[in-house]
Write a protein that holds these residues in place. Structure first.
Motif, PDB file in Angstrom:
ATOM      1  N   ARG A 147     -23.553 125.369  32.397  1.00 23.62           N
ATOM      2  CA  ARG A 147     -23.149 126.704  31.916  1.00 23.62           C
ATOM      3  C   ARG A 147     -22.895 126.703  30.425  1.00 23.62           C
ATOM      4  NH1 ARG A 147     -19.926 126.726  36.562  1.00 23.62           N
ATOM      5  NH2 ARG A 147     -18.003 126.596  35.364  1.00 23.62           N
ATOM      6  N   LEU A 148     -22.328 125.614  29.898  1.00 19.31           N
ATOM      7  CA  LEU A 148     -21.955 125.568  28.486  1.00 19.31           C
ATOM      8  C   LEU A 148     -23.053 125.027  27.584  1.00 19.31           C
ATOM      9  CD1 LEU A 148     -18.271 124.336  28.805  1.00 19.31           C
ATOM     10  CD2 LEU A 148     -19.100 126.669  28.449  1.00 19.31           C
ATOM     11  N   GLY A 149     -23.973 124.261  28.147  1.00 21.27           N
ATOM     12  CA  GLY A 149     -25.059 123.716  27.340  1.00 21.27           C
ATOM     13  C   GLY A 149     -24.711 122.438  26.604  1.00 21.27           C
ATOM     14  N   PHE A 150     -23.612 121.808  26.959  1.00 20.45           N
ATOM     15  CA  PHE A 150     -23.250 120.506  26.402  1.00 20.45           C
ATOM     16  C   PHE A 150     -22.368 119.783  27.391  1.00 20.45           C
ATOM     17  CE2 PHE A 150     -19.545 122.932  25.286  1.00 20.45           C
ATOM     18  CZ  PHE A 150     -18.499 122.035  25.204  1.00 20.45           C
ATOM     19  N   MET A 151     -22.036 118.583  27.154  1.00 20.58           N
ATOM     20  CA  MET A 151     -21.188 117.671  27.936  1.00 20.58           C
ATOM     21  C   MET A 151     -22.044 116.669  28.695  1.00 20.58           C
ATOM     22  SD  MET A 151     -17.825 119.778  29.345  1.00 20.58           S
ATOM     23  CE  MET A 151     -18.404 119.737  30.986  1.00 20.58           C
ATOM     24  N   GLY A 152     -21.628 115.428  28.602  1.00 19.79           N
ATOM     25  CA  GLY A 152     -22.234 114.369  29.390  1.00 19.79           C
ATOM     26  C   GLY A 152     -21.411 114.147  30.641  1.00 19.79           C
ATOM     27  N   VAL A 153     -22.081 113.997  31.763  1.00 18.68           N
ATOM     28  CA  VAL A 153     -21.410 113.787  33.041  1.00 18.68           C
ATOM     29  C   VAL A 153     -22.096 112.618  33.751  1.00 18.68           C
ATOM     30  CG1 VAL A 153     -20.810 114.792  35.272  1.00 18.68           C
ATOM     31  CG2 VAL A 153     -20.853 116.239  33.225  1.00 18.68           C
ATOM     32  N   GLY A 154     -21.324 111.587  34.020  1.00 19.79           N
ATOM     33  CA  GLY A 154     -21.830 110.439  34.758  1.00 19.79           C
ATOM     34  C   GLY A 154     -21.082 110.296  36.062  1.00 19.79           C
ATOM     35  N   ALA A 155     -21.800 110.238  37.172  1.00 17.34           N
ATOM     36  CA  ALA A 155     -21.175 110.109  38.492  1.00 17.34           C
ATOM     37  C   ALA A 155     -21.283 108.660  38.953  1.00 17.34           C
ATOM     38  CB  ALA A 155     -21.842 111.043  39.488  1.00 17.34           C
ATOM     39  N   TYR A 156     -20.156 108.062  39.223  1.00 14.99           N
ATOM     40  CA  TYR A 156     -20.061 106.692  39.710  1.00 14.99           C
ATOM     41  C   TYR A 156     -19.448 106.752  41.111  1.00 14.99           C
ATOM     42  CZ  TYR A 156     -21.028 105.455  34.883  1.00 14.99           C
ATOM     43  OH  TYR A 156     -21.619 105.332  33.650  1.00 14.99           O
ATOM     44  N   PRO A 157     -19.474 105.670  41.869  1.00 23.46           N
ATOM     45  CA  PRO A 157     -18.957 105.737  43.247  1.00 23.46           C
ATOM     46  C   PRO A 157     -17.495 106.184  43.364  1.00 23.46           C
ATOM     47  CG  PRO A 157     -20.268 103.756  42.954  1.00 23.46           C
ATOM     48  CD  PRO A 157     -20.115 104.379  41.589  1.00 23.46           C
ATOM     49  N   PRO A 166     -23.736 115.493  23.801  1.00 20.15           N
ATOM     50  CA  PRO A 166     -24.876 116.306  24.245  1.00 20.15           C
ATOM     51  C   PRO A 166     -24.942 116.397  25.767  1.00 20.15           C
ATOM     52  CG  PRO A 166     -25.557 114.611  22.671  1.00 20.15           C
ATOM     53  CD  PRO A 166     -24.132 114.328  23.029  1.00 20.15           C
ATOM     54  N   GLN A 167     -25.594 117.447  26.244  1.00 21.00           N
ATOM     55  CA  GLN A 167     -25.707 117.644  27.695  1.00 21.00           C
ATOM     56  C   GLN A 167     -26.630 116.598  28.301  1.00 21.00           C
ATOM     57  OE1 GLN A 167     -27.239 121.445  28.886  1.00 21.00           O
ATOM     58  NE2 GLN A 167     -26.916 121.055  31.039  1.00 21.00           N
ATOM     59  N   ARG A 168     -26.113 115.892  29.290  1.00 19.73           N
ATOM     60  CA  ARG A 168     -26.883 114.929  30.054  1.00 19.73           C
ATOM     61  C   ARG A 168     -26.112 114.607  31.314  1.00 19.73           C
ATOM     62  NH1 ARG A 168     -23.614 113.050  26.715  1.00 19.73           N
ATOM     63  NH2 ARG A 168     -22.908 110.914  26.560  1.00 19.73           N
ATOM     64  N   VAL A 169     -26.817 114.172  32.349  1.00 18.54           N
ATOM     65  CA  VAL A 169     -26.202 113.836  33.638  1.00 18.54           C
ATOM     66  C   VAL A 169     -26.833 112.539  34.136  1.00 18.54           C
ATOM     67  CG1 VAL A 169     -25.850 114.590  36.036  1.00 18.54           C
ATOM     68  CG2 VAL A 169     -25.804 116.267  34.178  1.00 18.54           C
ATOM     69  N   TRP A 170     -26.028 111.648  34.692  1.00 16.57           N
ATOM     70  CA  TRP A 170     -26.545 110.413  35.267  1.00 16.57           C
ATOM     71  C   TRP A 170     -25.687 109.962  36.423  1.00 16.57           C
ATOM     72  CZ3 TRP A 170     -23.746 110.710  30.813  1.00 16.57           C
ATOM     73  CH2 TRP A 170     -22.608 109.916  30.709  1.00 16.57           C
ATOM     74  N   THR A 171     -26.228 109.068  37.223  1.00 18.50           N
ATOM     75  CA  THR A 171     -25.482 108.487  38.345  1.00 18.50           C
ATOM     76  C   THR A 171     -25.668 106.975  38.325  1.00 18.50           C
ATOM     77  OG1 THR A 171     -27.352 108.714  39.852  1.00 18.50           O
ATOM     78  CG2 THR A 171     -25.773 110.525  39.809  1.00 18.50           C
ATOM     79  N   ARG A 172     -24.708 106.299  38.931  1.00 12.05           N
ATOM     80  CA  ARG A 172     -24.806 104.833  39.082  1.00 12.05           C
ATOM     81  C   ARG A 172     -24.323 104.460  40.453  1.00 12.05           C
ATOM     82  NH1 ARG A 172     -23.771 102.214  33.377  1.00 12.05           N
ATOM     83  NH2 ARG A 172     -25.446 103.287  32.382  1.00 12.05           N
TER      84      ARG A 172
END
Length: 172
Positions: A147-157, A166-172
């Motif tokens: 919605r905002l067009g920025f923020m990094g979000v990483g999902a871990y267990p 910057p806007q990006r998303v990842w998982t581990r």
């Protein structure tokens, strides 16, 4: 009445929750957090466009590198984004901070930590919320980032990384 970038971002974040008008007119921001040292802060850190210096100091201390005992920078935008996220469950559960600011030495000691981590600049938090799975928390944070067009979000267990880069998303 002129609105600054912060008001526009907060209002945009609130659009999905039906709180846009209240956020744009009188944004008051709260946070309830606990850190790895067992310390807890529940505080209003902003009223309108004004940050409350004593509250910011308490949050900076809570988000310090607990291993080194060093406080780092505290970008108010990170606090605003954490508050908008926490507002999604009506501030009924604390954010458990696993890692906030990190010194270069502490960052280097963490296996898999990025050498240029935003934790080094106080721009990132690794967190969990009791009763909310890391998947659900990651999904909520990723939605806010979209919605905002920025923020990094990483999902871990067992936790979610959130930063104001910057806007990006990842998982581990």
């Amino acid at each position: 009445m002129a609105f600054g970038r912060r008001s526009i971002l907060i209002a945009a974040a609130a659009l999905g929750s039906g709180r846009a008008r209240a956020a744009a007119i009188a944004p008051e921001r709260f946070l309830w957090m606990q850190n790895a040292a067992g310390e807890e802060v529940a505080v209003a850190f902003r009223a309108g466009e004004e940050y409350i210096p004593a509250a910011i100091a308490r949050l900076r201390h809570l988000l310090r590198d607990v291993h080194a005992g060093v406080e780092g920078p505290m970008p108010p935008l990170l606090l605003d984004m954490l508050s908008v996220l926490q507002e999604g469950w009506d501030y009924s559960r604390p954010i458990i901070v696993r890692s906030g600011y990190r010194t270069p030495l502490s960052n280097a000691a963490i296996e898999g930590a990025a050498r240029r981590s935003l934790h080094l600049h106080g721009q990132a938090v690794d967190m969990a919320v009791p009763g909310i799975s890391a998947d659900e928390l990651g999904t909520r944070a990723a939605g806010l980032a979209r919605r905002l067009g920025f923020m990094g979000v990483g999902a871990y267990p067992s936790f979610v990384h959130l930063d104001i880069g910057p806007q990006r998303v990842w998982t581990r």
